[in-house]
Design a protein around this motif. Sequence first.
Motif, PDB file in Angstrom:
ATOM      1  N   ARG A 286     -13.211  61.052 -52.329  1.00  0.00           N
ATOM      2  CA  ARG A 286     -14.302  61.658 -51.572  1.00  0.00           C
ATOM      3  C   ARG A 286     -13.994  63.160 -51.492  1.00  0.00           C
ATOM      4  O   ARG A 286     -12.956  63.556 -50.964  1.00  0.00           O
TER       5      ARG A 286
ATOM      6  N   SER B  39     -21.922  75.633 -55.534  1.00  0.00           N
ATOM      7  CA  SER B  39     -22.930  74.802 -56.209  1.00  0.00           C
ATOM      8  C   SER B  39     -22.559  74.552 -57.671  1.00  0.00           C
ATOM      9  O   SER B  39     -22.684  73.428 -58.168  1.00  0.00           O
TER      10      SER B  39
ATOM     11  N   ALA C 119     -19.714  72.062 -57.739  1.00  0.00           N
ATOM     12  CA  ALA C 119     -20.208  70.698 -57.491  1.00  0.00           C
ATOM     13  C   ALA C 119     -20.861  70.120 -58.751  1.00  0.00           C
ATOM     14  O   ALA C 119     -20.674  68.944 -59.072  1.00  0.00           O
TER      15      ALA C 119
ATOM     16  N   ARG D 267     -19.392  66.878 -60.864  1.00  0.00           N
ATOM     17  CA  ARG D 267     -20.198  65.670 -61.038  1.00  0.00           C
ATOM     18  C   ARG D 267     -19.897  65.001 -62.381  1.00  0.00           C
ATOM     19  O   ARG D 267     -19.969  63.786 -62.516  1.00  0.00           O
TER      20      ARG D 267
ATOM     21  N   ARG E 164     -17.573  60.289 -54.331  1.00  0.00           N
ATOM     22  CA  ARG E 164     -18.686  60.949 -53.652  1.00  0.00           C
ATOM     23  C   ARG E 164     -18.370  62.425 -53.433  1.00  0.00           C
ATOM     24  O   ARG E 164     -17.271  62.779 -53.022  1.00  0.00           O
ATOM     25  N   ILE E 165     -19.353  63.269 -53.704  1.00  0.00           N
ATOM     26  CA  ILE E 165     -19.201  64.708 -53.474  1.00  0.00           C
ATOM     27  C   ILE E 165     -20.144  65.110 -52.353  1.00  0.00           C
ATOM     28  O   ILE E 165     -21.330  64.762 -52.365  1.00  0.00           O
ATOM     29  N   ALA E 166     -19.603  65.822 -51.372  1.00  0.00           N
ATOM     30  CA  ALA E 166     -20.434  66.370 -50.291  1.00  0.00           C
ATOM     31  C   ALA E 166     -20.350  67.892 -50.364  1.00  0.00           C
ATOM     32  O   ALA E 166     -19.298  68.455 -50.703  1.00  0.00           O
ATOM     33  N   VAL E 167     -21.467  68.565 -50.097  1.00  0.00           N
ATOM     34  CA  VAL E 167     -21.498  70.035 -50.025  1.00  0.00           C
ATOM     35  C   VAL E 167     -22.003  70.395 -48.633  1.00  0.00           C
ATOM     36  O   VAL E 167     -23.077  69.954 -48.227  1.00  0.00           O
TER      37      VAL E 167
ATOM     38  N   SER F 130     -25.764  68.602 -59.605  1.00  0.00           N
ATOM     39  CA  SER F 130     -24.695  67.803 -59.006  1.00  0.00           C
ATOM     40  C   SER F 130     -25.290  66.500 -58.461  1.00  0.00           C
ATOM     41  O   SER F 130     -24.852  65.992 -57.433  1.00  0.00           O
TER      42      SER F 130
ATOM     43  N   ALA G 133     -24.774  64.355 -55.165  1.00  0.00           N
ATOM     44  CA  ALA G 133     -23.966  65.026 -54.127  1.00  0.00           C
ATOM     45  C   ALA G 133     -24.770  65.050 -52.826  1.00  0.00           C
ATOM     46  O   ALA G 133     -25.987  65.224 -52.839  1.00  0.00           O
ATOM     47  N   ASP G 134     -24.072  64.841 -51.717  1.00  0.00           N
ATOM     48  CA  ASP G 134     -24.731  64.897 -50.402  1.00  0.00           C
ATOM     49  C   ASP G 134     -24.654  66.336 -49.909  1.00  0.00           C
ATOM     50  O   ASP G 134     -23.568  66.826 -49.593  1.00  0.00           O
ATOM     51  N   VAL G 135     -25.800  67.013 -49.871  1.00  0.00           N
ATOM     52  CA  VAL G 135     -25.837  68.424 -49.459  1.00  0.00           C
ATOM     53  C   VAL G 135     -26.365  68.512 -48.032  1.00  0.00           C
ATOM     54  O   VAL G 135     -27.460  68.025 -47.745  1.00  0.00           O
TER      55      VAL G 135
END
Length: 341
Positions: free
Chosen positions: A3, A14, A17, A21, A27-30, A120, A123-125
């Motif tokens: 994570r 950005s 990210a 990807r 999981r990637i969060a920004v 990405s 990704a959860d931004v």
Amino acid sequence: MARVLVVGAGLTGSACAALLRRVVLGRIAVWDKARGAGGRMNTSRSVRDAACTADLGAQYITLETERAGPHRSFYEELLSHGILKLLTAPIEGMVVKEGSCNYMAPQGISSVVKFYLKQSAGADVFYEQHVTHISLRDGKWEVSRKMGPTEQFDIVILTMPVPQILQLQGDIVNIINESQKQQLQSASYSSRYALGLFYEAGTQIDVPWAAQYITDNPCIRFISIDNKKRNIESPEIGPSVVVHTTVMFGSEHLDSDPAEVQQLILSHLERIVPSLPKPASIKYQKWRYSQVTKAVPSCLGQMILHTQPLLICGGDGFTRSNFDGCIDSAMSLAEAVKSHL
């Protein structure tokens, strides 16, 4: 599955990210503390008309052919998607280096950052996420923010301006060793103000240029008829004007009252362009960390603060304040993360 948290939704964050990807299965969060994407590649909208926009940060992107190398594919991708187009509008006082090429973003400069966030995919931004503390908990990073619960991540990537990294609390204070601290503290930035002036549709701004560098004013360094710079002249969309102050003015008035600063800038603007009509609304922006004047030394785009779990920082503070500098750092960060997976 790892994570990963990227702190900062500017160009470096950005692009990083988007690159991650392709290699990270987790999981990637920004997270960004602002209300939208862009960082210093900020495009602001008129409160009266969302179609009337102004680039309050970066104005255009310069490709220097001899330094393009690994970045050429980034430019080609943005051009092929219509995110960037050749800057053809007249800009007075612009120094054009031989072999260089300037590009503008028709949908506003923040569209470059939004393109990478879209790349990405998955990704959860999240915006308005102001990170305050980073601490070690059971082999993971526990990240606290001003609003919302703490969350845990396997990898944390910091891409905000260097002084903001040094302001973080928690275990990170002791994790950054003395040598790293000295390196980080040596980074410096210029400061400046920007104003976005938004007009009603049908307003005429009669000047022969799309933008102009000002050399003989103590307050104003750059003025852009922003829609004209981006070749958007439509009777349905109001024009917009962007004003950037000099660095000297920015540092002298860094902690002054915003209303007074705005009035000072407007009074200088009136002297330079007396024919400018009264705007329908104004957006005021203080760039405390505008451009890097001295990058963190002895770093190739990033600095690893802790190896297991990985805590790493990057951004233009580790390279230089332009598109290539941010992409260099994003590539360097992604490569370092990849080798730790």
